[in-house]
Design an enzyme around this catalytic site. Structure first.
Site, PDB file in Angstrom:
ATOM      1  N   ARG A   8     -95.574  -1.332 -29.230  1.00 30.99           N
ATOM      2  CA  ARG A   8     -94.587  -0.964 -28.198  1.00 30.99           C
ATOM      3  C   ARG A   8     -94.195  -2.161 -27.316  1.00 30.99           C
ATOM      4  O   ARG A   8     -93.054  -2.265 -26.883  1.00 30.99           O
ATOM      5  CB  ARG A   8     -95.161   0.183 -27.347  1.00 30.99           C
ATOM      6  N   ILE A  15     -86.393   2.679 -22.586  1.00 28.88           N
ATOM      7  CA  ILE A  15     -87.297   3.020 -23.687  1.00 28.88           C
ATOM      8  C   ILE A  15     -88.073   4.217 -23.165  1.00 28.88           C
ATOM      9  O   ILE A  15     -88.601   4.190 -22.045  1.00 28.88           O
ATOM     10  CB  ILE A  15     -88.206   1.825 -24.089  1.00 28.88           C
ATOM     11  N   SER A  16     -88.104   5.297 -23.930  1.00 27.35           N
ATOM     12  CA  SER A  16     -88.681   6.544 -23.429  1.00 27.35           C
ATOM     13  C   SER A  16     -90.179   6.400 -23.169  1.00 27.35           C
ATOM     14  O   SER A  16     -90.857   5.540 -23.747  1.00 27.35           O
ATOM     15  CB  SER A  16     -88.472   7.669 -24.437  1.00 27.35           C
ATOM     16  N   GLN A  17     -90.661   7.285 -22.335  1.00 30.17           N
ATOM     17  CA  GLN A  17     -92.097   7.399 -22.064  1.00 30.17           C
ATOM     18  C   GLN A  17     -92.821   7.643 -23.404  1.00 30.17           C
ATOM     19  O   GLN A  17     -92.299   8.397 -24.240  1.00 30.17           O
ATOM     20  CB  GLN A  17     -92.245   8.612 -21.144  1.00 30.17           C
TER      21      GLN A  17
END
Lengths: 230, 797
Positions: free
Chosen positions: A53, A79-81
């Site tokens: 990530r 960028i999503s959780q």
């Protein structure tokens, strides 16, 4: 000269250590942020442990890559959780033979997670700068089963359809009719509704025998946080 | 003796300071959010307060060097005005109010920006303060020059906004203080000042000819649209109503809440943004086709059950619903839209793209605030469309502290009286979770029906739901069986699910759009026929109907439940649920800290000799709080009356400045004694209390009059309290100078500090308790000042 050697020494010592740190951060992220919140889908958990990530976030935010929150990636996108990525992935129940369409490539992280599980991911990004950045990064990371294009996600990707699943990461105020048309019968489409930092309601669209239904899932930011006994 | 050139110097400086303040409000509303409008008022007061502190601390030095310092301070004020755009680009490019809760460093950036924006006010205020200190004997004429300039500044800025963008106006007005500096220069320093002015002008010209784009928040709708491939700004237009952008992009389409049953392609649209926020879309394509998608949205419901001849569209935006109504055969469509800038664009540059909608013979265009229109209108309609409530994805919380007079119980009751006997009212809302917007909207609707004497509201209601939004159709008479059957059939065609159809007994269960739980159904049932008061108090969010006294539809937080909510939601989640609410508190603390550091703490360096710090605090603190509370509430109350925030702000600010200036001038004729103070304060308190209960009644009784008459009435109403409020400060200073001169800086500091803080405080109290309470608190603050006057030492003067 001596200082240069010292720097080189520190670099050689630190690089594997950093790698190991990230590995440990990922393992903890999956255990604390994802498994403990009820995601048990093993292929998803494995994929989340595998994808680096920190490579998908801006350099200035690398240290926060494994935080339990979304992060800005520029152009008003995020960028999503990690939990949202895992939950959206698990909810479509991806299988190795699946062909998946993603609308809203962003950093490319969701596509990478899906690519760890399914046969091929087609991903579309509307912001040219983000699309090009993701394409290069995914290529550098040797994801050969991801195809990125910069285009309007509204039309989907007809020549590669129909798809077993569609993941829409950039929700609009309407669900584009071409996407429903490109979803296989029995297929699932997942859409987060809400701004990235706000509560995100996930909507699951299912197509069965020509009938399209929606299901509002629990808001993902509000899933009770269960700490492990450790 | 004042040399004559000083009067125009003061006026020009005041013109620029007021115009700069208004321009800064517009710029920050565009690149960030509206919260910064009242932040700018605080920043201006902060600059003035800090300059007062500086003058108090180094009084004798400034007086000795006044010949140089007056023009120099004027010059610096202009220079920093001119550099504001540069500062904004450099220091706010990394700032985003949306990230305040996610990146703690953002608060520091906000603090830096506030400090930089304070500089023009600090130097300008310093120049004015120094002039008043030196020429106190001729304060009346000087103050008049100042006020005339301030009044002119507001008018000039508003007029210029039709021609120029706020950024250009700033570059222009920044040169006025330089002219002031030249006018204020004395014979002995004219050469030095001229050279300095020339250098400053060159610096400003260099920076004003460079890159002009301002850092727009990445999270604003405009920026997101501009990020799309092939996007293009077609037109840009400035107006007092905001900065308009018309944008086209091949991928831009607009069909909010579209049914999943819709199979056809959607036309690309041109989008209009006001201050970077979504304003409306103009779809392209043949007129007959481009609105046909609306047949598959909740807006089709009223046309399914009736063929309305006269339609009223409130906050009509780009007129999509008006076009749709015409397409459905309506004979007359009244469009109410206050944004004159947008109307101008649609009538001219965009006329061809919207098929000359505003020239259609069946269109009746009303350029007025929709709520003011409802208050003054006497016609009745077959169908009234309210604008959509909430925002997609529940992001309306950013507007938690913005007044909205259209979504109040009073507004819906007014609309009820505008419906024909068989008329309909249609409104939709985006769904959120936990439910807030749909519930509060229903609370308003059922409250209206009950006030109108309807015993069983459900018989007048059809509530249906799509995958993301919910529609409410209200009929003045009961819905008939054939109408209910038609809605049921419509739901089946468009994959919608009915929740209430003239009764709660819906035959069909959820068929198309499943929810996560049964909460919404149960809550709707309770709101229509249950114990609503218990529900309002028991629910963790405030969903009781807003009123004209508390018109904050999107403020759902209950302060006493935040602790409880934090057990369920982490703070960050809670903050992003209603960011506007929490940002107001952050802004308050930033201003609180700055005012403390720049105004209050430096005062502690003075050795306060003798008795009287307590009564000085009470008196001048009371005046600071009371004055700002009255000003902020007046601005809010006159919005409804005059129709637009900008007209209200202009009328109230110039009215208060003018009449309090007159009061200040008149106070010179009164004896500096305790009796005068008591007389003045008793008048203020009595007037405020009377206004708290009767002002709204007077405004409601005359709202139908023309703008000219309403402006005169506004000034007549603003004059009496302002006149006495203007007397209280100079009288107090004169008495204090007789009692204990060393306390004057302390008085100045206390007053300045509490004025700055009270601006934001008034907003915070308003959203929780309503305007009436704030204005009564203003009376209480003046009562506090009166208490200080009743102390023997003052009373006996």
């Amino acid at each position: 000269m001596k200082s240069l050697l010292n720097l080189l020494f520190i670099f050689l010592i630190m690089t594997p250590a950093l790698g190991q740190n990230y590995q440990r951060l990922r393992v903890n992220m999956v255990r604390i942020q994802i498994e403990n919140r009820g995601v048990k889908h093993q292929p998803t958990l494995n994929a989340m442990r595998a994808v680096q990530r920190h490579m998908f976030v801006p350099d200035a935010l690398t240290s926060r890559a494994y935080d339990d929150s979304p992060l800005p990636i520029g152009y008003g996108q995020t960028i999503s959780q990690p939990f949202i990525v895992a939950y959206m992935t698990s909810i479509i129940d991806p299988k190795p033979e699946y062909k998946v369409l993603e609308i809203g490539c962003g950093s490319g992280y969701q596509a990478a997670v899906l690519a760890e599980i399914v046969s091929h991911v087609y991903t579309i990004e509307i912001v040219p700068e983000l699309g090009q950045r993701a394409k290069k990064l995914l290529s550098d990371l040797e994801y050969k089963n991801i195809t990125v294009k910069t285009a309007d996600g509204y039309y989907g990707w007809e020549e590669h359809g129909p798809f077993d699943a569609i993941v829409v990461t950039a929700a609009a105020e309407f669900i584009p009719p071409p996407l429903i048309a490109q979803l296989k019968d029995g297929g699932k489409m997942i859409i987060p509704v809400g701004s990235p930092f706000l509560t995100q309601n996930l909507i699951l669209v299912e197509k069965k025998n020509g009938k399209t239904t929606t299901l509002n899932l629990m808001p993902v930011r509000f899933v009770p946080f269960t700490r492990s006994s450790n | 003796m004042v040399y004559k050139r000083l009067y125009p110097a003061i006026s020009l400086l005041s013109v620029s300071i007021i115009a700069f303040q208004l321009a800064l409000m517009q710029i920050l509303s565009l690149i960030q959010w509206n919260h910064f409008a009242y932040l700018v008022i605080s920043i201006a007061l902060l600059g003035f307060g800090a300059s007062g502190t500086m003058l108090s601390m180094f009084r004798s030095w400034f007086i000795r060097h006044s010949g140089t310092m007056i023009p120099l301070l004027m010059l610096l004020s202009g220079l920093f005005m001119g550099l504001t755009v540069l500062f904004t680009r450099e220091f706010l490019s990394e700032f985003d109010s949306y990230l305040l809760f996610n990146q703690p460093g953002q608060v520091k950036k906000l603090l830096h920006a506030c400090l930089l924006y304070t500089l023009p006010f600090f130097f300008g205020g310093g120049a004015l303060g120094l002039i008043y200190t030196i020429h106190s004997g001729e304060i009346g004429k000087l103050y008049f020059a100042d006020l005339a300039g301030s009044g002119l500044g507001g008018a000039v800025f508003t007029a210029l906004l039709w021609l120029l963008f706020p950024v250009h106006i700033i570059y222009m007005i920044a040169f006025l203080p330089l002219v002031s500096a030249l006018l204020a220069a004395t014979k002995s320093n004219l050469k030095v000042i001229s050279a300095s002015v020339a250098i400053a002008a060159v610096i400003m010209l260099v920076f004003s000819t460079g890159k002009k784009e301002l850092p727009l928040s990445e999270f604003k709708s405009l920026q997101k649209t501009l990020n799309m491939q092939g996007s293009e700004i077609l037109f840009e237009k400035s107006s007092p109503y905001g900065h308009l952008h018309a944008v086209s992009a091949p991928s831009l389409r607009y069909a909010p809440g579209l049914s999943l049953a819709w199979q056809d392609p959607l036309p690309a649209s041109i989008a209009l943004f006001n201050n970077g926020n979504w304003f409306g879309a103009i779809p392209s394509g043949p007129e007959s086709e481009k609105f046909s998608y609306l047949d598959y949205t909740l807006y089709a419901m009223p046309f399914v059950v009736s063929s309305p001849s006269s339609v009223l569209v409130l906050a009509a935006g780009t007129g999509n619903l008006a076009s749709y109504s015409l397409g459905k055969g309506s004979q007359q469509v009244t469009m109410v839209e206050p944004n004159a800038g947008a109307i101008g664009l649609m009538k001219n540059e965009l006329a061809e793209m919207n098929d000359s909608l505003l020239y259609h013979p069946a269109i009746r265009l009303k350029r007025i605030n929709p709520r003011s229109y409802l208050l003054s209108d006497t016609l009745q309609y077959d169908l009234i469309f309210f604008p959509e409530a909430g925002m997609f994805g529940g992001s309306s919380g950013m507007t938690a502290t913005e007044e909205n007079y259209l979504f109040t119980a009073d507004a819906f009751f007014d609309a009820w009286h505008r419906m024909n006997d068989n008329g309909f009212l249609m409104v939709t809302a985006w769904m959120d979770y936990p439910s807030r917007v749909p519930l509060r909207l229903l609370a308003i609707i059922t409250g209206t029906l009950k006030t109108a004497g309807i015993q069983q509201p459900e018989k007048h209601l059809a509530i249906i739901r799509s995958w993301g939004n919910i529609g409410y159709l209200i009929k003045k008479t009961e819905l008939s069986e054939p109408e209910i059957d038609k809605i049921r059939e419509f739901c089946h065609t468009a994959y919608f699910d009915p929740m209430v159809l003239g009764s709660f007994k819906i035959q069909e269960a959820t068929t198309y759009n499943y929810l996560q739980d049964e909460n919404l159904s149960n809550q709707i049932h309770t709101l229509i026929s249950g114990d609503t008061e218990s529900f309002y108090s028991g629910y963790d969010f405030n969903i009781s109907p807003p009123t004209d006294d508390r018109p904050f539809f999107y403020r759902f937080m209950k302060p006493d439940r935040i602790k409880n909510l934090l057990n369920t939601y982490p703070f960050k989640d809670l903050a992003y649920m209603e960011p506007g609410y929490f940002i107001t508190f952050i802004v308050f603390f930033v201003i609180f800290a700055l005012a403390l550091a720049l105004i209050f703490l430096p005062m502690l360096f003075f050795r306060l000799k003798g008795k009287g710090t307590g009564y000085t605090l009470l008196y001048f603190g009371g005046l600071g709080i009371g004055f700002m509370f009255v000003e902020i509430v007046f601005i809010q109350l006159f919005i409804l009356y005059l129709g637009e925030p900008i007209y209200s702000a202009a009328a109230v600010l110039s009215g208060i400045l003018l009449f309090s200036g007159a009061g200040s001038y008149f106070s010179g004729r009164k004896k500096a004694e305790g009796k005068s103070l008591i007389f003045t304060l008793v008048n203020i308190i009595l007037l405020i209390v009377i206004y708290a209960f009767f002002l709204r009644i007077i405004l409601a009784g005359t709202v139908h009059l023309g703008m000219f008459m309403k402006t005169i009435i506004s000034f007549c109403l603003i004059a009496p309290p302002s006149f006495f409020m203007g007397m209280a400060f100079p009288l107090g200073i004169r008495i204090l100078s007789n009692l204990n001169k060393t306390l004057i800086p302390w008085a100045w500091g206390v007053n300045g500090y509490l004025s700055v803080v009270s601006t934001v405080l008034a907003i915070i109290i308003s959203i929780h308790t309503g305007f009436t309470i704030v204005i009564l608190l203003a009376a209480l603050a003046y009562l506090m000042a009166l208490a200080a006057c009743l102390m023997p030492v003052i009373r006996n003067r």
